[in-house]
Design an enzyme around this catalytic site. Sequence first.
Site, PDB file in Angstrom:
ATOM      1  N   GLY A  32      25.586   8.042   9.143  1.00  0.00           N
ATOM      2  CA  GLY A  32      24.456   7.122   9.310  1.00  0.00           C
ATOM      3  C   GLY A  32      24.989   5.699   9.306  1.00  0.00           C
ATOM      4  N   LYS A  91       8.331   4.206  -7.141  1.00  0.00           N
ATOM      5  CA  LYS A  91       8.591   4.249  -5.697  1.00  0.00           C
ATOM      6  C   LYS A  91       7.291   4.580  -4.994  1.00  0.00           C
ATOM      7  CE  LYS A  91      12.417   4.406  -2.955  1.00  0.00           C
ATOM      8  NZ  LYS A  91      13.765   3.877  -3.163  1.00  0.00           N
ATOM      9  N   GLY A 151      23.161   2.775   9.743  1.00  0.00           N
ATOM     10  CA  GLY A 151      21.953   1.954   9.773  1.00  0.00           C
ATOM     11  C   GLY A 151      22.176   0.639   9.058  1.00  0.00           C
ATOM     12  N   ASN A 152      21.097   0.130   8.452  1.00  0.00           N
ATOM     13  CA  ASN A 152      21.140  -1.209   7.843  1.00  0.00           C
ATOM     14  C   ASN A 152      22.246  -1.371   6.812  1.00  0.00           C
ATOM     15  OD1 ASN A 152      18.951  -2.456   9.153  1.00  0.00           O
ATOM     16  ND2 ASN A 152      17.555  -1.168   7.977  1.00  0.00           N
ATOM     17  N   VAL A 153      22.334  -0.435   5.869  1.00  0.00           N
ATOM     18  CA  VAL A 153      23.345  -0.567   4.809  1.00  0.00           C
ATOM     19  C   VAL A 153      24.732  -0.275   5.363  1.00  0.00           C
ATOM     20  CG1 VAL A 153      24.155   0.289   2.579  1.00  0.00           C
ATOM     21  CG2 VAL A 153      21.701   0.079   2.989  1.00  0.00           C
ATOM     22  N   ALA A 154      24.849   0.846   6.065  1.00  0.00           N
ATOM     23  CA  ALA A 154      26.189   1.290   6.461  1.00  0.00           C
ATOM     24  C   ALA A 154      26.835   0.365   7.485  1.00  0.00           C
ATOM     25  CB  ALA A 154      26.130   2.712   6.994  1.00  0.00           C
TER      26      ALA A 154
HETATM   27  N1  LIG Z   1      18.503  -0.557   2.294  1.00  0.00           N
HETATM   28  C1  LIG Z   1      18.844  -0.655   1.031  1.00  0.00           C
HETATM   29  O1  LIG Z   1      19.006  -1.746   0.486  1.00  0.00           O
HETATM   30  C2  LIG Z   1      19.084   0.600   0.231  1.00  0.00           C
HETATM   31  C3  LIG Z   1      19.285   0.492  -1.146  1.00  0.00           C
HETATM   32  C4  LIG Z   1      19.572   1.645  -1.868  1.00  0.00           C
HETATM   33  C5  LIG Z   1      19.627   2.863  -1.238  1.00  0.00           C
HETATM   34  N2  LIG Z   1      19.412   2.941   0.096  1.00  0.00           N
HETATM   35  C6  LIG Z   1      19.505   4.246   0.730  1.00  0.00           C
HETATM   36  O2  LIG Z   1      20.580   4.236   1.679  1.00  0.00           O
HETATM   37  C7  LIG Z   1      20.254   5.046   2.798  1.00  0.00           C
HETATM   38  C8  LIG Z   1      20.355   4.223   4.073  1.00  0.00           C
HETATM   39  O3  LIG Z   1      19.445   3.149   3.986  1.00  0.00           O
HETATM   40  P1  LIG Z   1      19.267   2.135   5.203  1.00  0.00           P
HETATM   41  O4  LIG Z   1      18.399   1.057   4.714  1.00  0.00           O
HETATM   42  O5  LIG Z   1      20.603   1.813   5.795  1.00  0.00           O
HETATM   43  O6  LIG Z   1      18.440   3.043   6.212  1.00  0.00           O
HETATM   44  P2  LIG Z   1      18.443   3.003   7.800  1.00  0.00           P
HETATM   45  O7  LIG Z   1      17.255   3.795   8.224  1.00  0.00           O
HETATM   46  O8  LIG Z   1      18.643   1.645   8.327  1.00  0.00           O
HETATM   47  O9  LIG Z   1      19.779   3.825   8.144  1.00  0.00           O
HETATM   48  C9  LIG Z   1      19.889   5.209   8.069  1.00  0.00           C
HETATM   49  C10 LIG Z   1      20.623   5.672   9.322  1.00  0.00           C
HETATM   50  O10 LIG Z   1      20.864   7.062   9.188  1.00  0.00           O
HETATM   51  C11 LIG Z   1      20.656   7.659  10.466  1.00  0.00           C
HETATM   52  N3  LIG Z   1      20.401   9.083  10.279  1.00  0.00           N
HETATM   53  C12 LIG Z   1      19.263   9.703   9.865  1.00  0.00           C
HETATM   54  N4  LIG Z   1      19.456  11.029   9.807  1.00  0.00           N
HETATM   55  C13 LIG Z   1      20.746  11.248  10.187  1.00  0.00           C
HETATM   56  C14 LIG Z   1      21.551  12.411  10.310  1.00  0.00           C
HETATM   57  N5  LIG Z   1      21.064  13.633  10.058  1.00  0.00           N
HETATM   58  N6  LIG Z   1      22.844  12.272  10.677  1.00  0.00           N
HETATM   59  C15 LIG Z   1      23.351  11.047  10.959  1.00  0.00           C
HETATM   60  N7  LIG Z   1      22.621   9.908  10.846  1.00  0.00           N
HETATM   61  C16 LIG Z   1      21.351  10.015  10.470  1.00  0.00           C
HETATM   62  C17 LIG Z   1      19.503   6.876  11.066  1.00  0.00           C
HETATM   63  O11 LIG Z   1      19.445   7.020  12.470  1.00  0.00           O
HETATM   64  C18 LIG Z   1      19.826   5.461  10.611  1.00  0.00           C
HETATM   65  O12 LIG Z   1      20.613   4.756  11.558  1.00  0.00           O
HETATM   66  C19 LIG Z   1      18.867   5.624   2.500  1.00  0.00           C
HETATM   67  O13 LIG Z   1      19.017   6.880   1.877  1.00  0.00           O
HETATM   68  C20 LIG Z   1      18.272   4.635   1.514  1.00  0.00           C
HETATM   69  O14 LIG Z   1      17.307   5.212   0.672  1.00  0.00           O
HETATM   70  C21 LIG Z   1      19.156   1.847   0.849  1.00  0.00           C
HETATM   71  C1  LIG Z   2      14.043  -2.186  -4.478  1.00  0.00           C
HETATM   72  C2  LIG Z   2      14.715  -1.695  -3.267  1.00  0.00           C
HETATM   73  C3  LIG Z   2      15.633  -2.645  -2.707  1.00  0.00           C
HETATM   74  C4  LIG Z   2      15.140  -0.349  -3.553  1.00  0.00           C
HETATM   75  C5  LIG Z   2      16.070   0.352  -2.608  1.00  0.00           C
HETATM   76  N1  LIG Z   2      15.378   0.844  -1.450  1.00  0.00           N
HETATM   77  C6  LIG Z   2      16.703   1.441  -3.413  1.00  0.00           C
HETATM   78  O1  LIG Z   2      16.521   2.608  -3.162  1.00  0.00           O
HETATM   79  O2  LIG Z   2      17.417   1.128  -4.345  1.00  0.00           O
END
Ligand SMILES: NC(=O)c1ccc[n+]([C@@H]2O[C@H](COP(=O)([O-])OP(=O)(O)OC[C@H]3O[C@@H](n4cnc5c(N)ncnc54)[C@H](O)[C@@H]3O)[C@@H](O)[C@H]2O)c1
Ligand SMILES: CC(C)C[C@H](N)C(=O)O
Length: 364
Positions: free
Chosen positions: A180, A80, A182-185
Site C-alpha cells: 500500500g 474511533k 497511500g498517504n502514509v506509505a
Molecule cells: N494516515 C494516518 O495518519 C494514519 C495514522 C495511523 C495509522 N494509519 C493506518 O495506516 C494505514 C494506511 O493509512 P493511509 O492514510 O496511508 O491510507 P490510504 O488509504 O491513503 O493508503 C492505503 C493504500 O493501501 C492501498 N490498498 C488497499 N488495499 C490494498 C491491498 N489489498 N493491497 C495493496 N494495497 C492496498 C490503497 O489503494 C491505498 O493506496 C491504514 O491502516 C491506517 O489506518 C494511518
Molecule cells: C487521530 C488520527 C490521526 C488517528 C489515526 N488515523 C490513527 O489511526 O492513529
Amino acid sequence: MEIFKYMENNDYEQLVFCQDKQSGLKAIIAIHDTTLGPALGGTRMWTYSSEEEAIEDALRLSRGMTYKNAVAGLNLGGGKTVIIGDPHKDKNEEMFRAFGRYIQGLDGRYITAEDVGTTVADMDIIHEETDYVTGISPAFGSSGNPSPVTAYGVYRGMKAAAKEAFGTDILAGKVVAVQGVGNVAYNLCQHLHEEGAQLIVTDINKEAVNRAVKEFNARAVDPNDIYGVECDIYAPCALGATINDQTIPQLKAKVIAGAANNQLKDNQHGDIIHEMGIVYAPDYVINAGGVINVADELYGYNRERALKKVESIYDNISQVIDIAMRDNIPTYKAADRLAEERIERMRISRSQFLQKGHHILSRR
Ligand SMILES: NC(=O)c1ccc[n+]([C@@H]2O[C@H](COP(=O)([O-])OP(=O)(O)OC[C@H]3O[C@@H](n4cnc5c(N)ncnc54)[C@H](O)[C@@H]3O)[C@@H](O)[C@H]2O)c1
Ligand SMILES: CC(C)C[C@H](N)C(=O)O
C-alpha cells in the site's frame, strides 16, 4: 453479535449510533476507555459489507486507540468512528455537518480526526459544528494532514526494530517491501529512499504504484506477491489483518514494521512470528505519529514540539522490545502490558474526588 457481552468482555464504555436521513449519514462512534482523558481517534469512511462488520471495526479500532494513546504518553483515551459509505461517492457537506453535531452532543467525551477515507477538508466541515475535532487545516492554526507525521514515526520505529534484528539502525542497503503506497506509505518511502533503502512496492491503485516506481526507483509487484518477496523488512501500510495463516508461511522478512492498524489477524499470529524470530514493531506503537501530531492541537499546535514527541517512537519501540526480551514474550504482549500498566497507574492516581475535574480540554 451480542454487543453488550462484547463490550463487557473488552471493557468498552460507549457505542453511539448516528443517523441522518437527508445526508445519508450512518456513523458509529465507539468510545473504549477514557481513564487517561477524552477519547481521541479518527473517523474512517468505508464500504462495509454489513452493519455488523462496521460495528466490529469501530470497536476494534477504538480499543487500539486506547492502547496507542497510552503508550505514546498522551493524556487521552481511545475512541474511533466509522461512517458506512463510499468515500469517493457518498460524501456531502450536510453529512459532515450532521456528524459534527453528534460529536458536539458528546460534550468532549470524544474528539475526532482523519482516518482512511476522510480528509482535512472533511475535518474543516466538522469544525463548523464542533470544537472537538483535530487535524483541521493549517489555515486555522492547526496541524493539517497527519499522514506525513505518521510516516516519520513509522520510519523512526522501523529503525529501532532494525537495530534489534540487524545490530544497526542504518537502513541504507536494506530491502523494504511496502504494502500500500497511500498517504502514509508514500511519505515513508520518501524517508527510506533518501536514506538509501531499496523499495519493493505494491498497491491496488496503479497510479500510486507508478508514482513510487518513478520517484523512488521502487520495484513493483502484484498485491498477492508482496508477502513472499526477498526482503529484510515488511511494511504493511494498507488495511489490517495481513499477518495471518496464509501470509506468515510466505514471509522472508526479519522485521515487520508498518503503518496499518490491527496488523495481526489474531493474537496467535503475533505468537507465531515471535517464535519464528521476526522482530514485530507493534502497530499501535509505531503508527502513533499521527495522533501525537493532532493531539498537540489541544495545547495550541506547535509542529516542532509535535515532531520531537514523534521522534520518541524510536525509544517506545526499543522499550517494547526490551520488555519482550526480558519477559520472553512477544512484542505485541509487551506493548499491551506497557499500555495497561500506565492506564492502571493513572486510574489509581486520579481516583480521588474533585469538585471540578480538570482535563486537557479545559485548556482550549
Ligand atoms: N494516515 C494516518 O495518519 C494514519 C495514522 C495511523 C495509522 N494509519 C493506518 O495506516 C494505514 C494506511 O493509512 P493511509 O492514510 O496511508 O491510507 P490510504 O488509504 O491513503 O493508503 C492505503 C493504500 O493501501 C492501498 N490498498 C488497499 N488495499 C490494498 C491491498 N489489498 N493491497 C495493496 N494495497 C492496498 C490503497 O489503494 C491505498 O493506496 C491504514 O491502516 C491506517 O489506518 C494511518
Ligand atoms: C487521530 C488520527 C490521526 C488517528 C489515526 N488515523 C490513527 O489511526 O492513529
